[in-house]
Write a protein that holds these residues in place. Structure first.
Motif, PDB file in Angstrom:
ATOM      1  N   THR A 170       8.264  96.544  24.384  1.00  0.00           N
ATOM      2  CA  THR A 170       8.212  97.094  25.745  1.00  0.00           C
ATOM      3  C   THR A 170       7.682  98.525  25.707  1.00  0.00           C
ATOM      4  O   THR A 170       6.921  98.949  26.576  1.00  0.00           O
ATOM      5  N   LEU A 171       8.077  99.281  24.691  1.00  0.00           N
ATOM      6  CA  LEU A 171       7.574 100.640  24.562  1.00  0.00           C
ATOM      7  C   LEU A 171       6.056 100.633  24.436  1.00  0.00           C
ATOM      8  O   LEU A 171       5.347 101.333  25.159  1.00  0.00           O
ATOM      9  N   ALA A 172       5.572  99.818  23.503  1.00  0.00           N
ATOM     10  CA  ALA A 172       4.131  99.755  23.297  1.00  0.00           C
ATOM     11  C   ALA A 172       3.432  99.232  24.553  1.00  0.00           C
ATOM     12  O   ALA A 172       2.403  99.763  24.971  1.00  0.00           O
ATOM     13  N   ALA A 173       4.016  98.229  25.174  1.00  0.00           N
ATOM     14  CA  ALA A 173       3.394  97.646  26.367  1.00  0.00           C
ATOM     15  C   ALA A 173       3.301  98.677  27.481  1.00  0.00           C
ATOM     16  O   ALA A 173       2.303  98.768  28.182  1.00  0.00           O
ATOM     17  N   TYR A 174       4.352  99.468  27.629  1.00  0.00           N
ATOM     18  CA  TYR A 174       4.309 100.509  28.645  1.00  0.00           C
ATOM     19  C   TYR A 174       3.213 101.513  28.309  1.00  0.00           C
ATOM     20  O   TYR A 174       2.439 101.917  29.161  1.00  0.00           O
ATOM     21  N   GLY A 175       3.159 101.864  27.021  1.00  0.00           N
ATOM     22  CA  GLY A 175       2.172 102.845  26.617  1.00  0.00           C
ATOM     23  C   GLY A 175       0.747 102.384  26.826  1.00  0.00           C
ATOM     24  O   GLY A 175      -0.121 103.146  27.238  1.00  0.00           O
ATOM     25  N   ILE A 176       0.478 101.103  26.548  1.00  0.00           N
ATOM     26  CA  ILE A 176      -0.907 100.671  26.661  1.00  0.00           C
ATOM     27  C   ILE A 176      -1.210  99.934  27.947  1.00  0.00           C
ATOM     28  O   ILE A 176      -2.352  99.842  28.371  1.00  0.00           O
ATOM     29  N   GLY A 177      -0.181  99.389  28.584  1.00  0.00           N
ATOM     30  CA  GLY A 177      -0.448  98.600  29.781  1.00  0.00           C
ATOM     31  C   GLY A 177      -0.270  99.367  31.065  1.00  0.00           C
ATOM     32  O   GLY A 177      -0.972  99.141  32.042  1.00  0.00           O
ATOM     33  N   ARG A 185      12.198 103.783  31.785  1.00  0.00           N
ATOM     34  CA  ARG A 185      13.573 103.295  31.690  1.00  0.00           C
ATOM     35  C   ARG A 185      14.096 102.728  33.000  1.00  0.00           C
ATOM     36  O   ARG A 185      14.774 101.697  33.029  1.00  0.00           O
ATOM     37  N   PHE A 186      13.801 103.424  34.117  1.00  0.00           N
ATOM     38  CA  PHE A 186      14.453 103.016  35.369  1.00  0.00           C
ATOM     39  C   PHE A 186      13.621 102.113  36.246  1.00  0.00           C
ATOM     40  O   PHE A 186      14.127 101.539  37.179  1.00  0.00           O
ATOM     41  N   ILE A 187      12.309 102.044  35.981  1.00  0.00           N
ATOM     42  CA  ILE A 187      11.489 101.206  36.856  1.00  0.00           C
ATOM     43  C   ILE A 187      10.840 100.076  36.075  1.00  0.00           C
ATOM     44  O   ILE A 187      10.948  98.904  36.432  1.00  0.00           O
ATOM     45  N   PHE A 188      10.171 100.416  34.975  1.00  0.00           N
ATOM     46  CA  PHE A 188       9.462  99.396  34.216  1.00  0.00           C
ATOM     47  C   PHE A 188      10.407  98.360  33.632  1.00  0.00           C
ATOM     48  O   PHE A 188      10.228  97.157  33.807  1.00  0.00           O
ATOM     49  N   LEU A 189      11.425  98.817  32.915  1.00  0.00           N
ATOM     50  CA  LEU A 189      12.337  97.887  32.261  1.00  0.00           C
ATOM     51  C   LEU A 189      13.021  96.920  33.230  1.00  0.00           C
ATOM     52  O   LEU A 189      13.009  95.714  32.995  1.00  0.00           O
ATOM     53  N   PRO A 190      13.621  97.411  34.315  1.00  0.00           N
ATOM     54  CA  PRO A 190      14.238  96.454  35.243  1.00  0.00           C
ATOM     55  C   PRO A 190      13.234  95.440  35.779  1.00  0.00           C
ATOM     56  O   PRO A 190      13.541  94.259  35.898  1.00  0.00           O
ATOM     57  N   LEU A 191      12.007  95.913  36.068  1.00  0.00           N
ATOM     58  CA  LEU A 191      11.002  94.985  36.558  1.00  0.00           C
ATOM     59  C   LEU A 191      10.660  93.935  35.502  1.00  0.00           C
ATOM     60  O   LEU A 191      10.367  92.782  35.808  1.00  0.00           O
ATOM     61  N   ALA A 192      10.720  94.368  34.243  1.00  0.00           N
ATOM     62  CA  ALA A 192      10.295  93.476  33.165  1.00  0.00           C
ATOM     63  C   ALA A 192      11.386  92.516  32.731  1.00  0.00           C
ATOM     64  O   ALA A 192      11.180  91.711  31.835  1.00  0.00           O
ATOM     65  N   ARG A 193      12.530  92.624  33.380  1.00  0.00           N
ATOM     66  CA  ARG A 193      13.681  91.843  32.925  1.00  0.00           C
ATOM     67  C   ARG A 193      13.385  90.372  32.626  1.00  0.00           C
ATOM     68  O   ARG A 193      13.716  89.881  31.555  1.00  0.00           O
ATOM     69  N   PRO A 194      12.753  89.615  33.527  1.00  0.00           N
ATOM     70  CA  PRO A 194      12.507  88.193  33.216  1.00  0.00           C
ATOM     71  C   PRO A 194      11.662  88.014  31.952  1.00  0.00           C
ATOM     72  O   PRO A 194      11.984  87.173  31.109  1.00  0.00           O
ATOM     73  N   ARG A 198       0.345 110.372  25.666  1.00  0.00           N
ATOM     74  CA  ARG A 198       1.528 109.645  26.129  1.00  0.00           C
ATOM     75  C   ARG A 198       1.518 108.230  25.595  1.00  0.00           C
ATOM     76  O   ARG A 198       2.526 107.692  25.191  1.00  0.00           O
ATOM     77  N   THR A 199       0.324 107.598  25.654  1.00  0.00           N
ATOM     78  CA  THR A 199       0.216 106.240  25.111  1.00  0.00           C
ATOM     79  C   THR A 199       0.674 106.239  23.675  1.00  0.00           C
ATOM     80  O   THR A 199       1.434 105.381  23.234  1.00  0.00           O
ATOM     81  N   LEU A 200       0.207 107.231  22.939  1.00  0.00           N
ATOM     82  CA  LEU A 200       0.551 107.312  21.527  1.00  0.00           C
ATOM     83  C   LEU A 200       2.046 107.502  21.339  1.00  0.00           C
ATOM     84  O   LEU A 200       2.672 106.882  20.492  1.00  0.00           O
ATOM     85  N   ALA A 201       2.627 108.364  22.176  1.00  0.00           N
ATOM     86  CA  ALA A 201       4.055 108.627  22.049  1.00  0.00           C
ATOM     87  C   ALA A 201       4.865 107.343  22.213  1.00  0.00           C
ATOM     88  O   ALA A 201       5.773 107.057  21.440  1.00  0.00           O
ATOM     89  N   PHE A 202       4.499 106.555  23.208  1.00  0.00           N
ATOM     90  CA  PHE A 202       5.236 105.325  23.440  1.00  0.00           C
ATOM     91  C   PHE A 202       4.954 104.296  22.351  1.00  0.00           C
ATOM     92  O   PHE A 202       5.808 103.499  21.990  1.00  0.00           O
ATOM     93  N   SER A 203       3.735 104.318  21.845  1.00  0.00           N
ATOM     94  CA  SER A 203       3.371 103.302  20.859  1.00  0.00           C
ATOM     95  C   SER A 203       3.777 103.695  19.458  1.00  0.00           C
ATOM     96  O   SER A 203       3.647 102.905  18.529  1.00  0.00           O
TER      97      SER A 203
END
Lengths: 275, 285
Positions: A88-95, A183-192, B6-11
């Protein structure tokens, strides 16, 4: 309905029942014989209800399998949670944060799908030996996380692309930090999607043989799959015991599957690349 | 802060773990060019391992065996899951139970699957003999399902197909369900019968599903390992010894790490075509 249509309808249902019966028969048969004393199966009485319910099979199997079972729990749970979390971290970062690095990093993860795990076994073995991590839980957990990331990142990143930007921008305008948005928006949305991937990873890691075969050298850390093989080797031809052992091995992932079915069915399509 | 930062930080954390994949992958290529005397001493020997591998009878054999399984997988993926998906799509009641039943084998490990089917195919203890008698097919009795090369391959294929079908059925089904009703109705209004609807509407819609199911199936078929370990360990003889199993045996039982790595690299190249096709079709969506 015209008689011809009725016939076709009936034919379809007949096929369905036929296929479904054939499909489920191995598991039902296994459950059946797991409760029987050996003599009954020897005589070929597979389908009858056991004349005598042999709980001893399960007791024997569990006694042998217990350490492996515990290993499985200790390895699977953290690995599944961590790999999905990191994904999820990586997905948030790149998506969601779409920057110049997004595409390269995405392709980097994607390339991992082309690599056959078997090829990496030998260097992995040496690496873990070098780090002194052979026969520890860490070796397998780290490996599962590493090799589980490509699929998880792919699915979660596809989800991340569908999140409405306005929602995120609104939060930022209200003073939310980037991590806060995550933490508060992406993750809850991604729950399913997260539940789907957690379930998928759990079943996959629980059932995998490869890493344990190479990275675990004693019952201290060997997973259930190896336990099953060892059990088979020890109790060859005692199929009722084997059946009990097999049931013990798949009861947990089956529960996970049944509980998360809804999410999984939607997720299957997602894993194939459909949105 | 620059967006890329930021992308890097998360990844960052994921990439740290993921680096292991590439480290070991490159390590495998490097190791395939070395020879090991003991577990810690090695020397660079260039392509010698590959020369050995290609000349080794068992490598050729295992490559052929693997190809047989790949071919069987391809055939199976075009038929069984498609049939299941078509039926599930048409049935209004029982579709949910059907879905669950077809996908259920996914929860069983490769090892357990192998063991379950090893029991089914075992001579005296398995249900086949009693079933054969009940169904009036006496020629099916007393066959050494796992003891003879041809039958062994067939038996493993049964177990393998049982295991992998469900996932692909769901993909086909998802695709079938996405065909808009209006298109079918319009065609039917124009006088198309079921067969024509299937040929000119359904199949084109399914092409995308094929583009995903097939490469993925081929990739997995090249990595066939668990069931074989559980059912035959490569036997009888070497008739079910697939590449992945040979690699394991050479590397971890005979401890010829250089040779084993070479086989691993060969495995990589063998499945590379399918892997590229799979990634490409994933990206097309």
């Amino acid at each position: 309905m015209k008689p011809k249509e009725l016939l076709i309808r009936a034919g379809i249902y007949f096929l369905l029942i036929l296929l479904a019966t054939f499909w489920i028969f191995p598991m039902i048969a296994v459950v059946f014989i797991s409760f029987k004393p050996l003599r009954e199966i020897q005589l070929g009485y597979v389908w009858t209800l056991p004349k005598k319910v042999e709980w001893q099979n399960y007791i024997n199997a569990w006694n042998r399998l217990e350490p492996y079972f515990i290993n499985n729990v200790v390895i699977t749970v953290p690995s599944a949670i961590a790999s999905v979390l990191f994904a999820t971290l990586a997905a948030y970062g790149i998506g969601t944060i779409r920057s110049r690095l997004s595409s390269p990093i995405f392709y980097l993860f994607l390339a991992g799908i082309a690599i056959p795990f078997h090829m990496c076994l030998i260097p992995l073995f040496q690496l873990m030996r070098f780090l002194g991590l052979l026969d520890t839980y860490y070796a397998q957990i780290i490996s599962h996380i590493a090799f589980g990331l490509p699929v998880c990142v792919f699915v979660l990143r596809n989800f991340a692309l569908t999140v409405e930007r306005d929602l995120l921008d609104a939060a930022k305008v209200d003073g939310c930090s980037e991590f806060g948005v995550y933490r508060f928006i992406f993750l809850p949305l991604a729950r399913p999607v997260v539940i789907t991937m957690l379930s998928f990873q759990f079943m996959w890691i629980w059932n995998t043989l490869l890493w344990g075969l190479v990275l675990a050298t004693s019952t201290k850390t060997q997973p259930l799959t190896i336990g099953l093989l060892a059990f088979h080797g020890e109790f060859i031809q005692r199929w009722n015991l084997m059946a009990a052992a097999a049931v013990i091995s798949f009861i947990v992932p089956m529960l996970v599957f049944l509980l998360t079915q809804r999410y999984l069915f939607k997720g299957f399509a997602g894993m194939a690349g459909f949105r | 802060m620059l967006k890329a930062k930021r992308t890097l930080a998360f990844s960052f954390l994921p990439l740290v773990f993921y680096s292991i994949v590439f480290i070991t992958a490159f390590g495998a290529f490097y190791l395939s060019l070395t020879e090991w005397k003991t577990l810690d001493k090695f020397e660079f020997v260039g392509l010698e391992n590959f020369e050995w591998a290609v000349g080794y009878k068992r490598t050729i054999n295992s490559f052929l065996v693997t190809l047989i399984f790949v071919a069987i997988t391809i055939l199976a993926l075009f038929t069984v899951p498609l049939l299941q998906a078509l039926i599930l799509n048409q049935a209004s009641i029982g579709a949910d139970i059907g879905k669950t039943i077809f996908v259920l084998p996914q929860v069983v490990s490769g090892v357990a699957t192998g063991l379950i089917w090893a029991w089914i195919f075992s001579p005296t203890f398995g249900p086949i003999d009693s079933l054969a008698e009940a169904l009036g097919l006496p020629f099916l009795k007393e066959i050494a399902w796992l003891g003879e090369p041809h039958f062994a391959i067939m038996s493993i294929s049964f177990a393998w197909i049982w295991l992998i079908t469900g996932f692909n059925t769901m993909i086909y089904l998802a695709r079938l369900r996405s065909i808009p009703r209006d298109v079918i109705e319009a065609a039917q209004l124009d006088g198309a019968n079921s067969f024509q609807v299937f040929r000119y509407i359904t199949i084109p819609y399914l092409r995308i599903a094929f583009a995903i199911v097939l490469p993925l199936g081929i990739i997995n078929a090249f990595r066939l390992f668990d069931q074989i370990v559980a059912m035959t360990w490569g036997g009888p003889g070497h008739s079910t010894e697939v590449l992945a199993l040979l690699m394991y045996k050479v590397a971890f039982i005979r401890f010829e790490l250089g040779h084993g790595s070479a086989i691993g690299v060969l495995l990589f190249f063998a499945s590379l075509g399918a892997a590229i096709a799979y990634i490409w079709s994933l990206l097309r969506r």
